[in-house]
Design a protein around this motif. Structure first.
Motif, PDB file in Angstrom:
ATOM      1  N   SER A  41      -9.118  13.036 -10.416  1.00 20.45           N
ATOM      2  CA  SER A  41      -7.828  12.192 -10.134  1.00 20.45           C
ATOM      3  C   SER A  41      -6.653  13.344 -10.298  1.00 20.45           C
ATOM      4  N   LEU A  42      -6.818  14.212 -11.392  1.00 16.98           N
ATOM      5  CA  LEU A  42      -5.886  15.300 -11.376  1.00 16.98           C
ATOM      6  C   LEU A  42      -5.754  16.329 -10.034  1.00 16.98           C
ATOM      7  N   ALA A  43      -6.999  16.472  -9.564  1.00 12.92           N
ATOM      8  CA  ALA A  43      -7.051  17.318  -8.253  1.00 12.92           C
ATOM      9  C   ALA A  43      -6.498  16.416  -7.393  1.00 12.92           C
ATOM     10  N   ALA A  99      -1.563  20.115 -17.947  1.00  9.45           N
ATOM     11  CA  ALA A  99      -2.025  19.876 -19.344  1.00  9.45           C
ATOM     12  C   ALA A  99      -1.536  18.683 -19.678  1.00  9.45           C
ATOM     13  N   SER A 100      -0.426  18.226 -19.519  1.00  8.62           N
ATOM     14  CA  SER A 100       0.282  16.899 -19.887  1.00  8.62           C
ATOM     15  C   SER A 100      -0.577  15.428 -19.088  1.00  8.62           C
ATOM     16  N   VAL A 101      -1.033  16.123 -17.903  1.00  9.91           N
ATOM     17  CA  VAL A 101      -1.837  14.997 -17.174  1.00  9.91           C
ATOM     18  C   VAL A 101      -3.261  14.828 -17.847  1.00  9.91           C
ATOM     19  N   ARG A 102      -3.786  15.942 -17.984  1.00 18.76           N
ATOM     20  CA  ARG A 102      -5.283  15.805 -18.867  1.00 18.76           C
ATOM     21  C   ARG A 102      -5.190  15.264 -20.090  1.00 18.76           C
ATOM     22  N   GLY A 103      -4.123  15.487 -20.806  1.00 24.92           N
ATOM     23  CA  GLY A 103      -3.968  14.767 -22.010  1.00 24.92           C
ATOM     24  C   GLY A 103      -3.858  13.300 -22.131  1.00 24.92           C
ATOM     25  N   GLN A 104      -3.725  12.958 -20.725  1.00 24.88           N
ATOM     26  CA  GLN A 104      -3.572  11.281 -20.829  1.00 24.88           C
ATOM     27  C   GLN A 104      -4.801  10.898 -20.347  1.00 24.88           C
ATOM     28  N   ASN A 105      -6.220  11.676 -20.572  1.00 26.22           N
ATOM     29  CA  ASN A 105      -7.493  11.053 -20.260  1.00 26.22           C
ATOM     30  C   ASN A 105      -7.571  11.086 -18.777  1.00 26.22           C
TER      31      ASN A 105
END
Length: 304
Positions: free
Chosen positions: A79-81, A68-74
């Motif tokens: 990239s998250l994968a 959630a924190s990573v996704r919150g950084q747009n």
């Protein structure tokens, strides 16, 4: 702050990845940044230095908080994968070494994302790009150089880093070229007459000396040609021809693969020519071909 034990473990994992020889240096660096970011988050999230015993107690909730924190950084799902894949790889290695159960990490689902299909040029557009280069510069040897670079990208399916990495040891060009690609993987690619002719013309005009340890493609001042120069060249040609933004130096490589496939090329052979480690990467070109066929079908079928 990352604990010294966690930092040492991360370096040990990276060293192990390097020793396997299956990843390029840039990939190893990206792995290191991704896992270091994960470890730094866990230190702050859990309010304590994450030693190895603490890392072994990472929970499903901790993983969800990190994602959630990573996704919150747009950060994109793609990239998250990639970051999650690096963390999982690190945990597989660490759990085997330290003897703990990594299920909470390894069971974390990767976010879904739409894979971007390669955007090749048509055969006509690829030829137009190479021919139009002559209007981008007034110096004959620079024009010959630029045409040779693009002809190598399209005619041999090289990555731009591979083309600009050619040295005098690769000369004179024969009917095949030995290329060392990502992760040190070596492959043999055929060199068609058009490539040999373009290279011969460039070498005959190039004012800079050639030697085994010197780059083939040179900048105006004699140094190794910067890939940004090739990118700017394509940008100019793209505007002149009215091509889409997807027309890039790498699109020449995509076009090489797609045109071979359209002509009946074998997918496994194309994988070898491109230097893909996995056939699934090459199979993206099958999707491109299918998409093109469906467009033709929808536009021309009487009942569509």
């Amino acid at each position: 702050m990352i604990s010294s034990a966690a930092r040492d473990a991360l370096q040990g994992w990276l060293d192990a990845r390097k020793a396997l020889g299956g990843a390029a240096e840039n990939t190893i660096d990206a792995y290191g940044r991704d896992v270091a970011g994960f470890l730094a988050f866990m230190t702050e999230h859990r309010g304590e230095t994450q030693g190895l015993s603490a890392l072994a107690r990472i929970s499903v909730g901790d993983m969800r908080s990190w994602m959630a924190s990573v996704r919150g950084q747009n950060v994109s799902a793609r990239s998250l994968a990639r970051k999650l894949s690096a963390v999982k790889s690190f945990y597989r290695w660490l759990s085997e070494r330290e003897g703990f159960e990594p299920t909470a990490v390894l069971a974390t689902r990767s976010p879904k994302f739409q894979r971007k299909l390669p955007r090749p040029l048509s055969a006509e557009a690829a030829r137009d790009v190479i021919e139009t280069v002559e209007f981008q510069h007034d110096t004959p040897w620079v024009v010959a150089r630029d045409q040779a670079v693009l002809t190598v990208l399209y005619g041999c399916g090289l990555r731009i880093s591979e083309a600009l990495g050619l040295t005098g040891r690769n000369l004179p060009l024969d009917e095949v070229l030995r290329i060392t690609g990502k992760g040190g993987k070596e492959r043999i690619v055929p060199v068609i007459p058009a490539v040999r002719q373009a290279m011969a013309r460039y070498l005959a005009l190039c004012p800079h000396p050639q030697a085994d340890d010197l780059p083939v493609f040179r900048g105006v001042r004699g140094g190794k040609l910067n890939p940004r120069i090739v990118q700017k060249l394509i940008e100019g040609v793209r505007l002149q021809l009215g091509l889409p933004a997807s027309a890039t130096p790498h699109a020449m490589r995509h076009s090489f693969a797609t045109h071979l496939l359209n002509a009946g090329g074998d997918l496994r052979a194309i994988q070898e020519l491109l230097g893909h480690a996995s056939l699934s990467t090459t199979q993206a070109y099958t999707a491109v071909d299918t998409a093109r066929l469906m467009e033709v079908y929808q536009a021309t079928h009487p009942k569509a």
